[in-house]
Structure formats: structure tokens, C-alpha cells
Scaffold this motif. Structure first.
Motif, PDB file in Angstrom:
ATOM      1  N   ILE A  22       0.871  -1.361   0.097  1.00 33.04           N
ATOM      2  CA  ILE A  22      -0.044   0.100  -0.057  1.00 33.04           C
ATOM      3  C   ILE A  22       0.657   1.164   0.154  1.00 33.04           C
ATOM      4  O   ILE A  22       1.859   1.210   0.510  1.00 33.04           O
ATOM      5  CB  ILE A  22      -0.904   0.126   1.215  1.00 33.04           C
ATOM      6  CG1 ILE A  22      -1.916  -1.253   1.204  1.00 33.04           C
ATOM      7  CG2 ILE A  22      -1.713   1.401   1.239  1.00 33.04           C
ATOM      8  CD1 ILE A  22      -2.992  -1.066   0.005  1.00 33.04           C
ATOM      9  N   GLY A  23       0.389   2.429  -0.656  1.00 37.87           N
ATOM     10  CA  GLY A  23       1.277   3.412  -0.982  1.00 37.87           C
ATOM     11  C   GLY A  23       0.957   4.014  -2.344  1.00 37.87           C
ATOM     12  O   GLY A  23       0.306   3.213  -3.152  1.00 37.87           O
ATOM     13  N   CYS A  24       1.334   5.234  -2.592  1.00 35.68           N
ATOM     14  CA  CYS A  24       1.193   5.727  -4.061  1.00 35.68           C
ATOM     15  C   CYS A  24       1.967   4.732  -4.914  1.00 35.68           C
ATOM     16  O   CYS A  24       1.317   4.264  -6.119  1.00 35.68           O
ATOM     17  CB  CYS A  24       1.835   7.018  -3.961  1.00 35.68           C
ATOM     18  SG  CYS A  24       1.309   8.300  -3.163  1.00 35.68           S
ATOM     19  N   HIS A  66      -0.738  -3.291   3.586  1.00 37.69           N
ATOM     20  CA  HIS A  66       0.514  -2.540   3.749  1.00 37.69           C
ATOM     21  C   HIS A  66       1.692  -3.322   4.321  1.00 37.69           C
ATOM     22  O   HIS A  66       1.623  -3.691   5.415  1.00 37.69           O
ATOM     23  CB  HIS A  66       0.137  -1.391   4.821  1.00 37.69           C
ATOM     24  CG  HIS A  66       1.086  -0.157   4.891  1.00 37.69           C
ATOM     25  ND1 HIS A  66       1.874   0.004   3.831  1.00 37.69           N
ATOM     26  CD2 HIS A  66       1.031   0.789   5.684  1.00 37.69           C
ATOM     27  CE1 HIS A  66       2.489   1.111   4.075  1.00 37.69           C
ATOM     28  NE2 HIS A  66       1.986   1.601   5.330  1.00 37.69           N
ATOM     29  N   GLY A 110       6.959   0.880  -1.475  1.00 40.37           N
ATOM     30  CA  GLY A 110       7.448   1.985  -0.972  1.00 40.37           C
ATOM     31  C   GLY A 110       8.391   1.928   0.311  1.00 40.37           C
ATOM     32  O   GLY A 110       8.616   0.975   0.962  1.00 40.37           O
ATOM     33  N   GLY A 133       8.116   3.287   2.929  1.00 34.77           N
ATOM     34  CA  GLY A 133       7.307   3.101   4.468  1.00 34.77           C
ATOM     35  C   GLY A 133       6.650   1.517   4.092  1.00 34.77           C
ATOM     36  O   GLY A 133       7.016   0.819   4.960  1.00 34.77           O
ATOM     37  N   ASN A 183      11.072   7.510  -1.778  1.00 34.06           N
ATOM     38  CA  ASN A 183      10.909   9.026  -2.063  1.00 34.06           C
ATOM     39  C   ASN A 183      10.977   9.573  -0.733  1.00 34.06           C
ATOM     40  O   ASN A 183      10.652  10.704  -0.452  1.00 34.06           O
ATOM     41  CB  ASN A 183       9.498   9.129  -2.795  1.00 34.06           C
ATOM     42  CG  ASN A 183       8.393   8.669  -1.841  1.00 34.06           C
ATOM     43  OD1 ASN A 183       8.488   8.022  -0.749  1.00 34.06           O
ATOM     44  ND2 ASN A 183       7.097   8.475  -2.367  1.00 34.06           N
ATOM     45  N   ILE A 195       9.637   9.469   2.113  1.00 33.73           N
ATOM     46  CA  ILE A 195       8.350  10.088   2.694  1.00 33.73           C
ATOM     47  C   ILE A 195       7.146   9.256   2.571  1.00 33.73           C
ATOM     48  O   ILE A 195       7.201   8.384   1.790  1.00 33.73           O
ATOM     49  CB  ILE A 195       8.106  11.352   1.735  1.00 33.73           C
ATOM     50  CG1 ILE A 195       7.229  12.301   2.771  1.00 33.73           C
ATOM     51  CG2 ILE A 195       7.544  11.228   0.352  1.00 33.73           C
ATOM     52  CD1 ILE A 195       8.026  13.187   3.646  1.00 33.73           C
ATOM     53  N   TYR A 196       6.079   9.404   3.260  1.00 37.84           N
ATOM     54  CA  TYR A 196       4.853   8.562   2.952  1.00 37.84           C
ATOM     55  C   TYR A 196       4.050   9.461   2.257  1.00 37.84           C
ATOM     56  O   TYR A 196       3.560  10.595   2.553  1.00 37.84           O
ATOM     57  CB  TYR A 196       4.215   8.557   4.356  1.00 37.84           C
ATOM     58  CG  TYR A 196       4.715   7.526   5.288  1.00 37.84           C
ATOM     59  CD1 TYR A 196       5.910   6.659   4.980  1.00 37.84           C
ATOM     60  CD2 TYR A 196       3.978   7.310   6.587  1.00 37.84           C
ATOM     61  CE1 TYR A 196       6.405   5.733   5.957  1.00 37.84           C
ATOM     62  CE2 TYR A 196       4.580   6.482   7.580  1.00 37.84           C
ATOM     63  CZ  TYR A 196       5.793   5.610   7.206  1.00 37.84           C
ATOM     64  OH  TYR A 196       6.201   4.684   8.095  1.00 37.84           O
ATOM     65  N   GLY A 197       3.841   9.143   0.841  1.00 38.91           N
ATOM     66  CA  GLY A 197       3.340   9.703  -0.121  1.00 38.91           C
ATOM     67  C   GLY A 197       1.892   9.758   0.193  1.00 38.91           C
ATOM     68  O   GLY A 197       0.999  10.753   0.081  1.00 38.91           O
ATOM     69  N   LEU A 198       1.263   8.475   0.195  1.00 40.61           N
ATOM     70  CA  LEU A 198      -0.359   8.386   0.017  1.00 40.61           C
ATOM     71  C   LEU A 198      -0.915   8.805   1.482  1.00 40.61           C
ATOM     72  O   LEU A 198      -2.050   9.399   1.360  1.00 40.61           O
ATOM     73  CB  LEU A 198      -0.778   6.791   0.000  1.00 40.61           C
ATOM     74  CG  LEU A 198      -2.053   6.524  -0.221  1.00 40.61           C
ATOM     75  CD1 LEU A 198      -2.198   6.938  -1.534  1.00 40.61           C
ATOM     76  CD2 LEU A 198      -2.305   5.153  -0.206  1.00 40.61           C
ATOM     77  N   THR A 199      -0.253   8.994   2.584  1.00 39.75           N
ATOM     78  CA  THR A 199      -0.861   9.496   3.690  1.00 39.75           C
ATOM     79  C   THR A 199      -0.372  10.931   3.955  1.00 39.75           C
ATOM     80  O   THR A 199      -0.629  11.455   4.984  1.00 39.75           O
ATOM     81  CB  THR A 199      -0.521   8.821   4.958  1.00 39.75           C
ATOM     82  OG1 THR A 199       1.059   8.503   4.808  1.00 39.75           O
ATOM     83  CG2 THR A 199      -1.326   7.370   5.028  1.00 39.75           C
ATOM     84  N   GLU A 251      -6.126  -8.568   9.345  1.00 37.14           N
ATOM     85  CA  GLU A 251      -5.878  -7.616   8.286  1.00 37.14           C
ATOM     86  C   GLU A 251      -5.991  -8.541   7.072  1.00 37.14           C
ATOM     87  O   GLU A 251      -6.521  -8.122   5.817  1.00 37.14           O
ATOM     88  CB  GLU A 251      -4.734  -6.804   8.357  1.00 37.14           C
ATOM     89  CG  GLU A 251      -5.047  -5.560   7.152  1.00 37.14           C
ATOM     90  CD  GLU A 251      -3.706  -4.762   7.006  1.00 37.14           C
ATOM     91  OE1 GLU A 251      -2.681  -5.192   7.522  1.00 37.14           O
ATOM     92  OE2 GLU A 251      -3.944  -3.723   6.570  1.00 37.14           O
TER      93      GLU A 251
HETATM   94  C1  LIG Z   1      -2.469  -1.081   7.977  1.00 39.57           C
HETATM   95  C2  LIG Z   1      -2.238   0.116   7.618  1.00 39.57           C
HETATM   96  N1  LIG Z   1      -1.598   1.061   8.220  1.00 39.57           N
HETATM   97  C3  LIG Z   1      -1.480   2.245   7.744  1.00 39.57           C
HETATM   98  C4  LIG Z   1      -1.942   2.455   6.509  1.00 39.57           C
HETATM   99  C5  LIG Z   1      -1.697   3.995   5.798  1.00 39.57           C
HETATM  100  N2  LIG Z   1      -0.811   4.067   4.908  1.00 39.57           N
HETATM  101  C6  LIG Z   1      -0.873   3.921   3.569  1.00 39.57           C
HETATM  102  S1  LIG Z   1       0.387   3.996   2.729  1.00 39.57           S
HETATM  103  C7  LIG Z   1       1.278   4.427   4.017  1.00 39.57           C
HETATM  104  C8  LIG Z   1       2.782   4.710   3.721  1.00 39.57           C
HETATM  105  C9  LIG Z   1       3.251   4.567   2.430  1.00 39.57           C
HETATM  106  O1  LIG Z   1       4.334   5.035   2.224  1.00 39.57           O
HETATM  107  P1  LIG Z   1       5.488   4.549   1.324  1.00 39.57           P
HETATM  108  O2  LIG Z   1       5.500   3.009   1.366  1.00 39.57           O
HETATM  109  O3  LIG Z   1       6.757   5.210   1.123  1.00 39.57           O
HETATM  110  O4  LIG Z   1       4.518   4.454  -0.273  1.00 39.57           O
HETATM  111  P2  LIG Z   1       4.305   5.909  -1.057  1.00 39.57           P
HETATM  112  O5  LIG Z   1       3.192   6.470  -0.890  1.00 39.57           O
HETATM  113  O6  LIG Z   1       5.578   7.049  -0.468  1.00 39.57           O
HETATM  114  O7  LIG Z   1       4.652   5.564  -2.399  1.00 39.57           O
HETATM  115  C10 LIG Z   1       0.510   4.346   5.217  1.00 39.57           C
HETATM  116  C11 LIG Z   1       1.120   4.749   6.629  1.00 39.57           C
HETATM  117  C12 LIG Z   1      -2.621   1.365   5.943  1.00 39.57           C
HETATM  118  N3  LIG Z   1      -2.965   1.577   4.624  1.00 39.57           N
HETATM  119  N4  LIG Z   1      -2.572   0.197   6.363  1.00 39.57           N
END
Ligand SMILES: Cc1ncc(C[n+]2csc(CCOP(=O)(O)OP(=O)(O)O)c2C)c(N)n1
Ligand code: SF4
Ligand SMILES: [Mg+2]
Lengths: 351, 620
Positions: free
Chosen positions: A65-67, A84, A108, A110, A137, A139-143, B321
Motif C-alpha cells: 500500500i502506498g502511492c 500495507h 515504497g 514506508g 521517495n 516520505i509517506y506519499g499516500l498518507t 487484516e
Molecule cells: C495497516 C495500515 N496502516 C496504515 C496505512 C496507511 N498508509 C497507507 S500508505 C502509507 C505509507 C506509504 O508510504 P510509502 O510506502 O513510502 O509509499 P508512497 O506512498 O510514498 O509511495 C501508510 C502509512 C494502511 N493503509 N494500512
């Protein structure tokens, strides 16, 4: 089933005919922010996949999960957008049970290093046949812009208005410490280099970790700028090429040498002479030098950042060993017979 | 001297000793010989979570109870007729369960001042009058074993350790059990240590001869074989039965079996068992944690395997989950929860039924899953096959709720004929299933079967079916990402309707009421089947009427359950939790339930349940 030119993909059926990047574009509208580095990576991957020469239906992209993890939706292959941090675990089950697939993980910084850190290190040490693209990147993009495990210490973000307190991970160092057999780093904007690294990863049997420096122009714009700006990049970044001396700079004036104390350092080549410059050996059994190289970069200024394949060594993949074990037990005991299994060895008759 | 032989119809023996005394092994061997003789039987191992608590202490006591009879029985027995106590701790921990007049065999060698003090005995109970209510056989088991092994090439310590075999030999003589199986077992177990093997065999034989010659035992007992349906039998505990059921399901569906698991008591033995059967193509993956265990299983399910993850309550909490993801992906997945005492680490080696609501509701969002619960150790086999059938036909995660009592308890099993087991088909998608407006043939991953409401299982490697799925809400049919409110409402209802539709393939629940006149129904689920059944017998033998029914499918419930509940004045639901099934029944059927609960880590006793039933009958 015919085989293709990548030995690591020998069990994956070959494509019927030539494929093009277009064949790998799905009909879904891409929804990243305009200018996001993910676009460049997507385009490079779409152009690269036909080179594999394998049937499109035998390619699977699994993401967390993430952008970055939206990536599979935009490829016309099989795709699984999971939860995630768990993509390496899910992909492990898929790759272990299906040797006829080419399995790719998109994650990602994160996703891979915070919530999914445990799965990442264990996938690496197991050497499951997976290619992991880690979009870093910082950073956490999606959040919407919290600091991540790769953010530099002191980073000001929404969740750290006074600066982040924790020290960052270096994903390449982490992977090398986790017994990875293939570790590389590349940059979203350098399509040629990105493609070379992907090609090397695809040729590798086992887990490959490819860290891709990716720009998030919304929440962490310019994070990798010193490595991209044509004025600074040559003096900041070194390109590792197997068998070549490790040199960089506008005039190739810098090189990596071993100091008398034993550690490695960046010097002016002229100060030590060309013979003193180390040659890169990606196939070295000992990961020591690769690890030392991964430590050269300054996490804040990015000075002395290596890109390229740090390590690429052979070790049988987990899935191959799993299959071999099943095969050898089956050969020894004979194919299982359900009725005799149910009977067991301690029965009695009631008449 | 020929001894008097007394015929008995049933016996409950409890072997109790220190964790290091080998009581589980002793119990297993006695069970095996008893099974071979054709008695019906039921066992209850009861051991501490610690591998070796300090020797001679109460926390270190490990026990094994066995009930065997010349007729069919349903429980390991409420109270032992015979207690074998290998040390003062074992005596102290178990004496309260011993009815007056019961036989008590104690190892006097261990009743030293120090050992007595360790567990708080101020005087030796064998010598004072505190055991007068029992028929005490004081036997110097340790020293007689050491004496018997004089001249054997084993250390004194190894000789002492063989005292469990001496005790086993004595008990086998006392109850007329054959020896051959145990001797064969010892020969194969210690094949690489011939000295130890010979010593154990000699200890066993010495124990047997002691029984025959001593005056301490004046009678020998005989328990005739039970009349059971003809056929081939074996003895089986729940975890191996469940493992065999999974392998059978793999063969019956033609799907390779993949297990992703992380060790946890009392589920680990399923991982151990399945990893032994690679020649059935079984793939077992010991993951880095529970999340990876289910993750890998889900990945394998996506690839077309019969995928399983095995765990206990704490592991289910971690998997929540991923179970939600499986609900959203609509892929077949088996989640085996061998329940233990909770919350948190709780009582790892004790049994409980307190994960029903976790299985039912323990996820974010509306995330329905099917739930199947086995009712006896051997039933774990059939429950696994049934759960796999539901998972594959309905493309859904299915819980199998076993528990510690089923996992480790054993019973004789009429081995099924593999060729009569029901087959079921994965029916993988093979081509497009939809024609677009412009006439192109397409594949829609969320186009459902009108009957089952299941979506197609389209595995990677199938040409033309490339598609993307994930945990984000999907548009009905086409399966692309959708944030549309009406679509979400529809998908939530469809997922629920799909689980509800499973009820059409579930057999009606049957009520056992020999009188046909009972006004009170006693309704259970899972491992309480035996104790409830035994309680009903007691009540009926006493001349009253009671009906019994047992729920195997907990989600969805069998279609005729509502009607059954309406048919009785009172419904009693005993559970080893605080009323979880009762809560579901009240909510769904608006019926008044008498919820009877006990959460002691042990199965119900049948006389206690009989008392509960009798009280309700008298209140009518
Ligand atoms: C269990 C759970 N916790 C928290 C989230 C919220 N969440 C979604 S993406 C993300 C972080 C993403 O960061 P990264 O992996 O760096 O991806 P990017 O968006 O930067 O590509 C979080 C904390 C989630 N979707 N599921
Ligand atoms: S938030 Fe950043 S990483 Fe996410 S899509 Fe936008 S630019 Fe890309
Ligand atoms: Mg990120």
C-alpha cells in the motif's frame, strides 16, 4: 513449454511472438500526481517487460500500500494490490508454489521498511524468486507527507514539525545485512540505468532488491536533486560497474580506495594513483566491500552516492530448494497414496 | 498364584507425574494397546506450558487421562477410578479429582521429606491417615526399576528414567493389556541406543511381573472390547486428523496443498504433520510471523493452490487484516484456529472456545467468512474437507475452529474409504466471460456465478485473463477500482449474500431425542459434543427426556436452525466461553437461551452438565 534467454526465467513460458510496451499498458487511467517520479518508472518498466520474452499472463506484479503500490493497476499483466507491507510475504507464497511465473514486488520506503520490514528481510535471506522494486521517495506519499524510515534525521514534516528524531535506514545496507543475493540502486529519471538494473535483476535467480530513488514532487520535492541536477550529479554520484574501477566526477577525478586503517574512502585519483583505486566486484562472495560502498554516501547531502548493482551472487533460490525437497521425498517414498496415509501404521480390525 | 479376574465395563485412569517423567508417552502407549484391544476410548492430555518447570513442583505436573470401556463412550471421563501419582506434586495436584474408593498407585520413592516440603505436605500422606478414603497401593517404582536394571549398561539416571515403563508394565498387567505394541515401539524409538532400549524393555517387563507376583495387587481387571461398527480402526488425535483432512481435500480437489504457518501451541503439530508428507506434493512454509504465514498462503491461493494457514487465537489476531484482504479478493483460504485459553497468551496448553466471535467479527469492515467447527478428534478430518469444499466452491476464507482438547485428545477412528470421500472442483476460469458493447470478449474478475455468487478463480498463467485485483473496493462485475457509494453498498451486500448462500449446501441440523417428547434442547458447538452427549445419556438413564443438537456450521447457520430453536420450551447452550454462540443465536433468532459457561481450560464434566439439564427440567 519453451524457454527464454533469461536463465532465471527458464521455467516461465515464452511469449508467442514479439511484444511491445503498449501490450503492457492497462486500460486504467494513471492517478499519480502530475510530475510524480512513479510515471517514469512505470514507463521504463512497460518498455522493459517485452525484453523478458515471457508470456504476459505469466508475469505477476504484487504490491503493498502506498502511492507506489498502485503500480500493478497500470500494467496489463496479472496484478495483486495487497495490504500495507505484506507484499513480499504474499509474493513468497505465489512464487514458491508457481515456478512458471515471473513475480515482481512493488513497494515504497514506508511499505517495505516500516510496516513490512520483517517480511522484506526474511524474503531476502530466503532468496525467493522475487524481484522487489522499492520506490524510495523518503516520505509517506499516500498518507500525505509524514517522514519515513529513509527520511533524513531532523526532517520537518506534518508529523514532525520540530524535525524527526530517528536515524534513517539505508535500504542497500539493510538488504546486504539481510543476506540478500542481489542488491542494486537506480534512479527514476535515468531510464537507461534503470533498465540495465532491471535486466540484471531479471537474470538473477532468487530475490533481487532494487532501490529506486523516486521523486515525490508533492511532499518531498527534490529529495534526490543532487543526483539529478546536471551541475552536481557527476561529482556527487558514482556508478558501480562490475569489473571497472570505482571512479566518478566530471573529469573522473574521484575514486574509491582502501585506507591503511582498512576502511574505504573517496579520494582524488591523482593523490593515490590509478592502481590504488578499487575495482567493483558485484560477484564477490563476501559482502563486505559492497556494504562498505553502501556506507559511503552522506544521508543528508547525498555526497558519494553509489548507484548500480552492489551485489549479485549465486545461491539456490528458496522455491527451487522447496521443489527439490518435494521431488526427492517423492522419489524416496513414492507418490503418496491417500488410503495408506489414512490407515497409518497402527490399525486393528473390528469384525 | 492365579489372581482373581474382575470384569469391568469401563475405567478411567489418570497418569500423573513430573514433566520429565514421561507421563504423556506412558499414556499414549497405554492408549495404543487399549485401542488395539478394541475398547472404545477417549483421552485427555493435560500438561503445563513450561517445557520443564522445576522438578517436583506443582507447576511441573503433567497428566494424561484415559477413559476406556466395553461400550461406546463420549468423553475422557469426569473423574479417574485410578490415579498413578509418580511424586507428591502429582498426588497433590490430582487428589481433589479422585472419588472415594478409587485406586491410588503412588511411587513411594519420591515421597521424600524434601519433595513433600516442596509442595507443602507437612507429613507423608502415605503414612498418615489422609489417604484412608482410597485404595492405596504404595509401590517403590523408582528403586524397583533401578533394581531390575542392575547389570544393564545404563547409568543410574537412565535406569531411574525408565520408571515410567515399569509403571506402564504394571498397569498393562493390571488391566490385561497386550505388550507387543509397546515392545515394538521401544525397539524402534531407541533403535540407535540399544542399551537404553534394552533397559526400557526390561523395566516394562519387570513392572508386568511385579503385578503378577506381588500381593499388593490381588485382582486383575478385564474390560471386554466394545461393539463398534465393523471395519479398520486406528486411534487418532485432532491435529493429525485435521492434517490428513487437508491432504485428502487436496487430493479430492486436485489442488496442491500449501501451508503457510508460524509455530504456536496447540496448532504446531499440524505444521509438523504436514511437513512429513511432501510426497503428496504438500508445500509447507514456516514463515517469519503469522502475517507472513497467511500472506504466503493467500499468495499461493491466488496462484491456484489449496491454501491453508494454521494458528491459535493470538495468531488469528495478527492475521485479521490479511483475512480481510482474502474476503475482498474472494479467494479460497483455510484458516485453522486451534483455540486455547485467552486473552493474550492466556493458557497456551489448555482448551477454550473463546475465539468464535473473533472468527465471526474480528476484522475491520463488513467482512463475513464461513466457519466450520469439528466436534471430536476424528471429526477434524471431515471438518477440514468440508471447509475446503466451501472455500473452493465459494472462493472465500473459511475458518476451522478446533481447540486444544480436540487437538490433543484421541479416540478410535473407523478409517474412511478414500474412494467414498466427496470430490469437489476448482473450476478455474479459462477464458473471457463477458462481451463488451463493441463486441470484444473480455474477462471480468468480479462477474459472479448466479447460483453461488462466487467470482471466477482466474489464476496467473491463463492467457487472456490478465487482470488486477486488490483490497480497494472493486466495481461489481468488471472489477476495476470503484469509490462509488452505490457500488460499495452493493458489494458489501453481495459478499454477505455469498456467505449466506453457503447455507443451501449445508445439511440440516439433526436433533437427537430418543423420546421425541423432550421440552428442553441442549445445543452445543465444537468440542463440547462429547460431554454434552454423555450428559444427555445420564439424564435419560435417570428417566428424563432431553434433546441434543450440535452445530457444525457456525457461519452460515444451517437453514433449519430457526425452526429447531422454536420447537423447545428451553434451550441450553453450554460453552467454554462466556456465551459467544448464545449471543449469536439471541441476536439472529430472538430466542431466549440459557447460556451455561465455564472457562477453566478443561472440557466440561458430563455429570456437571447433567446437573444443569436436570435443574432446568425441574424448573419447567
Ligand atoms: C495497516 C495500515 N496502516 C496504515 C496505512 C496507511 N498508509 C497507507 S500508505 C502509507 C505509507 C506509504 O508510504 P510509502 O510506502 O513510502 O509509499 P508512497 O506512498 O510514498 O509511495 C501508510 C502509512 C494502511 N493503509 N494500512
Ligand atoms: S504524493 Fe508524491 S509519491 Fe504520491 S503520487 Fe503524488 S507525487 Fe507521487
Ligand atoms: Mg514513500
Amino acid at each position: 513449454m519453451t524457454t527464454n534467454t533469461f536463465p532465471a526465467l527458464s521455467l516461465v513460458p515464452k511469449a508467442d511472438g514479439p511484444q511491445s510496451a503498449k501490450d503492457f499498458k492497462s486500460d486504467q487511467e494513471v492517478r499519480w500526481c502530475p510530475g510524480c517520479g512513479d510515471y517514469a518508472i512505470l514507463s521504463a518498466v512497460q518498455s522493459f517487460l517485452p525484453d523478458l520474452g515471457v508470456a504476459r499472463e505469466n508475469i505477476v506484479f504484487v504490491s503493498g500500500i502506498g502511492c507506489s503500490s498502485r503500480f500493478p493497476y497500470y500494467l496489463d499483466t496479472f496484478g495483486l494490490h495487497s495490504i500495507h507491507g505484506r507484499a513480499p510475504a504474499i509474493a513468497t507464497g505465489l512464487a514458491s508454489s508457481r515456478p512458471d511465473l515471473s513475480v515482481w514486488v512493488i513497494t515504497g520506503d514506508g511499505d517495505a521498511l516500516s510496516i513490512g520490514g520483517n517480511h522484506l528481510i526474511h524474503a531476502l535471506r530466503r532468496n525467493v524468486n522475487l524481484k522487489i522494486l522499492l520506490f524510495n521517495n523518503r516520505i509517506y506519499g499516500l498518507t500525505k507527507g509524514q517522514y519515513s524510515p529513509t527520511s533524513e534525521q531532523g526532517k520537518i514534516t506534518k508529523s514532525t514539525p520540530e524535525g524527526s528524531l530517528d536515524y534513517s535506514f539505508n535500504p542497500v545496507s539493510l538488504a546486504l545485512g539481510a543476506e540478500a543475493t542481489f542488491v542494486a540502486r537506480t534512479i527514476d529519471s535515468d531510464r537507461k540505468h534503470l533498465t540495465e538494473v532491471l535486466t540484471a535483476a531479471a537474470a538473477h535467480e532468487g530475490t533481487a532488491l532494487i532501490e529506486i530513488y523516486q521523486n515525490c514532487n508533492i511532499f518531498n520535492d527534490g529529495a534526490w536533486e543532487p543526483l539529478k541536477d546536471s551541475d552536481t550529479r557527476d561529482d556527487t554520484m558514482m556508478r558501480l560497474v562490475h569489473g571497472q574501477p570505482i571512479r566518478f566526477g566530471k573529469d573522473m577525478q574521484f575514486g574509491v580506495t582502501r585506507a591503511v586503517e582498512g576502511h574505504i574512502k573517496v579520494v582524488e585519483v591523482s593523490s593515490v594513483g590509478e592502481e590504488a583505486i578499487l575495482r567493483h566486484d558485484a560477484h564477490a562472495k563476501d559482502p563486505g566491500l559492497a556494504f562498505a560502498l553502501s556506507r559511503l554516501a552522506n544521508p543528508r547531502t547525498l555526497q558519494n552516492t553509489p548507484i548500480g548493482v552492489f551485489r549479485d551472487v549465486e545461491r539456490p533460490s528458496y522455491d527451487r530448494l522447496l521443489r527439490e525437497q518435494v521431488a526427492s521425498v517423492t522419489e524416496k517414498k513414492g507418490k503418496g497414496d491417500l488410503q495408506s496415509l489414512l490407515n497409518g501404521n497402527d490399525t486393528w480390525n473390528v469384525s | 498364584m492365579a489372581k482373581q479376574v474382575v470384569k469391568l465395563s469401563k475405567v478411567v485412569i489418570r497418569f500423573a507425574g513430573d514433566s520429565g517423567d514421561g507421563m504423556q508417552l506412558t499414556g499414549d502407549r497405554f492408549t495404543s494397546e487399549t485401542a488395539g484391544l478394541g475398547n472404545d476410548l477417549s483421552t485427555l492430555p493435560d500438561f503445563p506450558a513450561e517445557i520443564r518447570a522445576p522438578a517436583g513442583t506443582l507447576p511441573g505436573v503433567s497428566a494424561f487421562q484415559l477413559h476406556f470401556a466395553d461400550h461406546d463412550i463420549m468423553t475422557p471421563g469426569d473423574a479417574p477410578n485410578v490415579l498413578v501419582a509418580m511424586n507428591p506434586a502429582a498426588l497433590k495436584a490430582n487428589l481433589k479429582d479422585l472419588p472415594r474408593g478409587a485406586d491410588l498407585i503412588v511411587n513411594t520413592d519420591e515421597f521424600t521429606k524434601r519433595n513433600l516440603e516442596k509442595v507443602g505436605y507437612s507429613s507423608n500422606p502415605i503414612e498418615d491417615d489422609s489417604l484412608d478414603a482410597y485404595n492405596v497401593h504404595a509401590v517403590a517404582l523408582t528403586s524397583m526399576t533401578v533394581e531390575a536394571l542392575k547389570g544393564f549398561a545404563v547409568s543410574k539416571k537412565d535406569a531411574e528414567r525408565a520408571k515410567n515403563m515399569y509403571a506402564l508394565g504394571l498397569l498393562c498387567w493390571l488391566y490385561n493389556r497386550p505388550s507387543q505394541g509397546t515392545l515394538d515401539f521401544l525397539r524402534s524409538k531407541f533403535a540407535s541406543k540399544p542399551d537404553i532400549m534394552n533397559a526400557n524393555i526390561a523395566a516394562y517387563e519387570a513392572g508386568w511381573s511385579f503385578g503378577e507376583t506381588t500381593e499388593a495387587f490381588s485382582v486383575q481387571y478385564e474390560i471386554a472390547p466394545a461393539t463398534m461398527p465393523a471395519g479398520l480402526y486406528r486411534n487418532i488425535t485432532g491435529n493429525p486428523a485435521l492434517s490428513l483432512g487437508l491432504i485428502a481435500a487436496s487430493e479430492l480437489s486436485g489442488l496442491p496443498l500449501f501451508l503457510g504457518s508460524y509455530p504456536i501451541t496447540p496448532a504446531s503439530d499440524i505444521l509438523h504433520e504436514l511437513s512429513k508428507h511432501k510426497n503428496f506434493g504438500v508445500m509447507t512454509f514456516q514463515a517469519e510471523d503469522e502475517i507472513a504465514g497467511i500472506g504466503a498462503a493467500l499468495g499461493a491461493a491466488y496462484g491456484g493452490a489449496l491454501a491453508v494457514t494454521t494458528t491459535s487465537g493470538p495468531g488469528v489476531a495478527l492475521k485479521s487484516e490479511a483475512i480481510g484482504l482474502a474476503v475482498s479478493l474472494e479467494l479460497p483460504l483455510l484458516i485453522v484456529d486451534v483455540q486455547r485459553g485467552g486473552p493474550s497468551t492466556g493458557l497456551p496448553t489448555k482448551t477454550e472456545q473463546s475465539d468464535l466471535l473473533q472468527a465471526m467479527f474480528g476484522r475491520n469492515g463488513e467482512a463475513p467468512v464461513a466457519i466450520v467447527a469439528p466436534q471430536s478428534p476424528s471429526d477434524c478430518f471431515f471438518a477440514a474437507i468440508e471447509a475446503a469444499r466451501i472455500a473452493v466452491e465459494y472462493r472465500t476464507p473459511v475458518f476451522i475452529l478446533s481447540d486444544g482438547y480436540l487437538a490433543n485428545g484421541s479416540e478410535p477412528w473407523l478409517v474412511p474409504d478414500a474412494s467414498t470421500l466427496p470430490t469437489f472442483e476448482p473450476n478455474f476460469a479459462t477464458g473471457p466471460n463477458h462481451t463488451a458493447a463493441d463486441g470484444t470478449e473480455e474477462f471480468w474478475p468480479y462477474l459472479r456465478d448466479p447460483e453461488t455468487l462466487a467470482r471466477p478463480w482466474a489464476i496467473p498463467g491463463t492467457k487472456g485473463l490478465e487482470h488486477r485485483i486488490g483490497g480497494i473496493e472493486k466495481a461489481d462485475g468488471i472489477g476495476t477500482i470503484s469509490y462509488d457509494p452505490d457500488n460499495h453498498d452493493k458489494m458489501v451486500r453481495l459478499r454477505q449474500a455469498k456467505i449466506d448462500a453457503i447455507a443451501r449446501t449445508i445439511p440440516d441440523i439433526k436433533v437427537d431425542d430418543p423420546s421425541g417428547e423432550a421440552g428442553v434442547l441442549i445445543l452445543g458447538w465444537g468440542s463440547t459434543f462429547g460431554p454434552i452427549g454423555a450428559a444427555c445419556r445420564l439424564v435419560r438413564t435417570a428417566g428424563a427426556n432431553v434433546a441434543q443438537a450440535h452445530i457444525r456450521h457456525l457461519n452460515p447457520f444451517p437453514s433449519n436452525l430457526a425452526e429447531i430453536l422454536r420447537g423447545y420450551d428451553k434451550v441450553i447452550v453450554p460453552e467454554m466461553n462466556l456465551g459467544q454462540l448464545a449471543l449469536l443465536l439471541r441476536a439472529k433468532y430472538l430466542v431466549d437461551i440459557i447460556s451455561y459457561n465455564q472457562v477453566r481450560g478443561m472440557p466440561f464434566k458430563s455429570d456437571e452438565l447433567a446437573g444443569v439439564i436436570t435443574d432446568v427440567l425441574e424448573s419447567l
